[in-house]
Design a protein around this motif. Structure first.
Motif, mmCIF file in Angstrom:
data_model
loop_
_atom_site.group_PDB
_atom_site.id
_atom_site.type_symbol
_atom_site.label_atom_id
_atom_site.label_comp_id
_atom_site.label_asym_id
_atom_site.label_seq_id
_atom_site.Cartn_x
_atom_site.Cartn_y
_atom_site.Cartn_z
ATOM 1 N N ALA A 68 54.810 -68.202 -35.683
ATOM 2 C CA ALA A 68 53.894 -69.323 -35.914
ATOM 3 C C ALA A 68 54.117 -69.936 -37.297
ATOM 4 O O ALA A 68 54.131 -71.163 -37.455
ATOM 5 N N ALA A 71 57.254 -72.000 -37.233
ATOM 6 C CA ALA A 71 57.051 -73.318 -36.613
ATOM 7 C C ALA A 71 56.476 -74.299 -37.635
ATOM 8 O O ALA A 71 56.937 -75.439 -37.751
ATOM 9 N N THR A 94 54.539 -67.929 -26.799
ATOM 10 C CA THR A 94 53.160 -67.980 -27.288
ATOM 11 C C THR A 94 52.973 -69.130 -28.275
ATOM 12 O O THR A 94 52.004 -69.883 -28.196
ATOM 13 N N VAL A 95 53.922 -69.277 -29.194
ATOM 14 C CA VAL A 95 53.813 -70.331 -30.207
ATOM 15 C C VAL A 95 53.987 -71.710 -29.582
ATOM 16 O O VAL A 95 53.192 -72.619 -29.842
ATOM 17 N N GLY A 98 51.022 -72.523 -27.582
ATOM 18 C CA GLY A 98 49.913 -72.760 -28.503
ATOM 19 C C GLY A 98 49.969 -74.133 -29.148
ATOM 20 O O GLY A 98 48.943 -74.789 -29.317
ATOM 21 N N LEU A 99 51.163 -74.565 -29.495
ATOM 22 C CA LEU A 99 51.332 -75.889 -30.106
ATOM 23 C C LEU A 99 50.999 -77.011 -29.115
ATOM 24 O O LEU A 99 50.566 -78.081 -29.520
ATOM 25 N N ILE A 113 49.024 -71.265 -35.840
ATOM 26 C CA ILE A 113 49.482 -72.329 -34.941
ATOM 27 C C ILE A 113 48.711 -73.611 -35.230
ATOM 28 O O ILE A 113 49.278 -74.706 -35.220
ATOM 29 N N GLU A 114 47.422 -73.474 -35.518
ATOM 30 C CA GLU A 114 46.630 -74.660 -35.871
ATOM 31 C C GLU A 114 47.162 -75.314 -37.151
ATOM 32 O O GLU A 114 47.164 -76.543 -37.267
ATOM 33 N N ALA A 116 50.292 -75.370 -38.057
ATOM 34 C CA ALA A 116 51.479 -76.112 -37.607
ATOM 35 C C ALA A 116 51.056 -77.388 -36.881
ATOM 36 O O ALA A 116 51.674 -78.445 -37.049
ATOM 37 N N ASN A 117 49.999 -77.302 -36.089
ATOM 38 C CA ASN A 117 49.508 -78.487 -35.380
ATOM 39 C C ASN A 117 49.082 -79.582 -36.343
ATOM 40 O O ASN A 117 49.268 -80.771 -36.069
ATOM 41 N N TYR A 128 57.827 -80.529 -27.516
ATOM 42 C CA TYR A 128 57.980 -79.091 -27.697
ATOM 43 C C TYR A 128 58.856 -78.527 -26.599
ATOM 44 O O TYR A 128 58.784 -78.963 -25.450
#
Length: 176
Positions: A68, A71, A94-95, A98-99, A113-114, A116-117, A128
């Motif tokens: 994560a 990313a 998972t990543v 999640g994205l 992950i948030e 990265a978002n 993605y």
């Protein structure tokens, strides 16, 4: 933001459509050394390297967390070099899933992950893609290389010499 499906018959890296870049990332855990590494490579639609990097993280993280973080680092790095239209590709399902989620994540690396978002909002067009490890070999090798550096190394329009064979194999895969 969306997903990108690559119907790849062979185990080679595949280029993005023209006008997009592909940002491959990976994270590696070095348990024995209590460190982790990040590798990123950004390539164009011809498969040519725009920029690549290795980053050493001076703490041991679990696999999901470093993926994560990788990313987010890949997105930050892409923004730093001016990439605004891209596909972010990694081998952590998972990543990547999640994205692509729009709601708050309850998975362990959810907050990472948030982060990265948040960075993804600065990119004009971002898709993605999840890939298998054998299609992400160059980013994985760059992440493993991080253990031998002090902090952070960047290669403009190239990769370290010892990874030229991986790059060439990816480019040969384009012609098959």
């Amino acid at each position: 933001m969306g997903s990108y499906i690559c119907k790849c018959p062979r185990n080679h890296w595949r280029p993005p459509p023209s006008k997009l870049f592909k940002i491959n990332f990976d994270g590696v855990v070095f348990s024995h050394d209590k460190k982790t590494g990040i590798g990123v490579v950004i390539r164009d639609y011809k498969g040519l390297v725009i920029v690549s990097c290795s980053k050493l993280v001076h703490q041991e993280l679990c696999s999901a967390d470093i993926e994560a973080i990788a990313a987010g680092w890949a997105l930050s790095f892409a923004l730093d070099v001016g990439v605004k239209r891209a596909i972010l590709e990694g081998d952590s399902l998972t990543v990547i899933e999640g994205l692509m989620e729009e709601e708050r994540l309850l998975v362990p690396p959810g907050l990472l992950i948030e982060d990265a978002n948040q960075l993804s909002q600065c990119i004009d067009e971002l898709l993605y893609s999840h890939t298998k490890r054998d299609r992400n070999t160059l980013a994985h090798s760059l992440a493993r290389y991080a253990l031998g550096i002090l902090d952070f190394l960047v290669w403009m329009e190239n990769v370290p010499p010892q990874f030229q064979d991986i790059l060439q194999a990816d480019l040969l895969g384009l012609s098959e």
